[in-house]
Motif scaffolding. Sequence first.
Motif, mmCIF file in Angstrom:
data_model
loop_
_atom_site.group_PDB
_atom_site.id
_atom_site.type_symbol
_atom_site.label_atom_id
_atom_site.label_comp_id
_atom_site.label_asym_id
_atom_site.label_seq_id
_atom_site.Cartn_x
_atom_site.Cartn_y
_atom_site.Cartn_z
ATOM 1 N N THR A 40 0.843 -1.195 0.000
ATOM 2 C CA THR A 40 0.000 0.000 0.000
ATOM 3 C C THR A 40 0.877 1.244 0.000
ATOM 4 O OG1 THR A 40 -1.717 -1.137 1.247
ATOM 5 C CG2 THR A 40 -1.795 1.253 1.247
ATOM 6 N N ASP A 41 0.622 2.110 -0.954
ATOM 7 C CA ASP A 41 1.272 3.417 -0.982
ATOM 8 C C ASP A 41 0.227 4.444 -0.567
ATOM 9 O OD1 ASP A 41 3.655 2.431 -2.095
ATOM 10 O OD2 ASP A 41 2.927 2.718 -4.137
ATOM 11 N N TYR A 42 0.488 5.181 0.495
ATOM 12 C CA TYR A 42 -0.416 6.271 0.858
ATOM 13 C C TYR A 42 0.096 7.536 0.189
ATOM 14 C CZ TYR A 42 -3.144 9.681 3.370
ATOM 15 O OH TYR A 42 -4.001 10.712 3.674
ATOM 16 N N VAL A 43 -0.722 8.098 -0.668
ATOM 17 C CA VAL A 43 -0.358 9.324 -1.364
ATOM 18 C C VAL A 43 -1.300 10.416 -0.876
ATOM 19 C CG1 VAL A 43 -0.125 10.446 -3.595
ATOM 20 C CG2 VAL A 43 0.461 8.030 -3.363
ATOM 21 N N SER A 44 -0.739 11.401 -0.250
ATOM 22 C CA SER A 44 -1.519 12.484 0.339
ATOM 23 C C SER A 44 -1.695 13.635 -0.646
ATOM 24 C CB SER A 44 -0.800 12.993 1.590
ATOM 25 O OG SER A 44 -1.339 14.230 1.990
ATOM 26 N N LEU A 45 -2.955 13.949 -0.978
ATOM 27 C CA LEU A 45 -3.202 15.120 -1.816
ATOM 28 C C LEU A 45 -2.806 16.394 -1.089
ATOM 29 C CD1 LEU A 45 -6.541 14.537 -3.737
ATOM 30 C CD2 LEU A 45 -4.261 14.871 -4.676
ATOM 31 N N LEU A 46 -2.911 16.392 0.234
ATOM 32 C CA LEU A 46 -2.472 17.570 0.986
ATOM 33 C C LEU A 46 -0.976 17.798 0.802
ATOM 34 C CD1 LEU A 46 -4.483 17.420 4.325
ATOM 35 C CD2 LEU A 46 -4.691 19.097 2.490
ATOM 36 N N ASP A 47 -0.202 16.718 0.884
ATOM 37 C CA ASP A 47 1.244 16.857 0.671
ATOM 38 C C ASP A 47 1.551 17.324 -0.747
ATOM 39 O OD1 ASP A 47 1.798 16.016 3.242
ATOM 40 O OD2 ASP A 47 2.477 14.014 2.650
ATOM 41 N N LEU A 48 0.790 16.817 -1.707
ATOM 42 C CA LEU A 48 1.070 17.123 -3.109
ATOM 43 C C LEU A 48 0.582 18.506 -3.531
ATOM 44 C CD1 LEU A 48 0.135 13.699 -4.731
ATOM 45 C CD2 LEU A 48 2.396 14.523 -4.043
ATOM 46 N N LEU A 49 -0.536 18.950 -2.950
ATOM 47 C CA LEU A 49 -1.120 20.223 -3.381
ATOM 48 C C LEU A 49 -0.962 21.344 -2.361
ATOM 49 C CD1 LEU A 49 -4.392 18.926 -5.072
ATOM 50 C CD2 LEU A 49 -2.197 19.493 -6.143
ATOM 51 N N CYS A 50 -0.557 20.996 -1.144
ATOM 52 C CA CYS A 50 -0.379 22.014 -0.100
ATOM 53 C C CYS A 50 0.959 21.825 0.616
ATOM 54 C CB CYS A 50 -1.515 21.944 0.916
ATOM 55 S SG CYS A 50 -3.154 22.172 0.222
ATOM 56 N N PRO A 51 2.075 21.859 -0.134
ATOM 57 C CA PRO A 51 3.362 21.691 0.540
ATOM 58 C C PRO A 51 3.578 22.807 1.556
ATOM 59 C CG PRO A 51 3.669 22.431 -1.725
ATOM 60 C CD PRO A 51 2.201 22.150 -1.554
ATOM 61 N N ASP A 52 4.082 22.440 2.709
ATOM 62 C CA ASP A 52 4.294 23.391 3.802
ATOM 63 C C ASP A 52 3.013 24.144 4.163
ATOM 64 O OD1 ASP A 52 7.033 22.719 3.973
ATOM 65 O OD2 ASP A 52 7.475 24.075 2.310
ATOM 66 N N LYS A 53 1.858 23.464 3.956
ATOM 67 C CA LYS A 53 0.531 24.029 4.261
ATOM 68 C C LYS A 53 0.228 25.292 3.471
ATOM 69 C CE LYS A 53 0.368 21.815 8.715
ATOM 70 N NZ LYS A 53 0.102 21.888 10.118
ATOM 71 N N HIS A 54 0.862 25.418 2.320
ATOM 72 C CA HIS A 54 0.598 26.529 1.398
ATOM 73 C C HIS A 54 0.067 25.898 0.114
ATOM 74 C CE1 HIS A 54 1.079 30.538 -0.305
ATOM 75 N NE2 HIS A 54 1.415 29.900 -1.415
ATOM 76 N N CYS A 55 -1.234 25.994 -0.108
ATOM 77 C CA CYS A 55 -1.878 25.258 -1.189
ATOM 78 C C CYS A 55 -1.703 25.909 -2.555
ATOM 79 C CB CYS A 55 -3.364 25.112 -0.896
ATOM 80 S SG CYS A 55 -3.679 24.159 0.600
#
Length: 109
Positions: A40-55
């Motif tokens: 299982t690979d968990y891929v976070s859209l938050l990590d991908l689209l909001c790096p450093d919590k800046h979307c």
Amino acid sequence: MAYLLIASSRFGVDSDGHVPTMFFAVDDFLRDLLKSVPQTDYVSLLDLLCPDKHCVLQTADGAPLAWDDGHFTAQGSELAATRIVAASPALSSAGTISSIGEQGAAQSR
């Protein structure tokens, strides 16, 4: 999340602080939960689209990522899918996005 991104992009407001911290807590919980699940690979859209919590609010050519609070635009979908494939070892080793779809269709026959 998409609603907040669209609201931010329409009104020129910086996206920092517009994604509720609860989303990041849920994301962290799911990542930790799935670490022990084999293959299982968990891929976070938050990590991908909001790096450093800046979307990210728009694509490189200026197209918005979302229409409303839950739907990507065509350009937003393409950006998200490209980043998901690149972030997943299983998907990136499978080839292009179109070949992944073809493989899935072949397996379901």
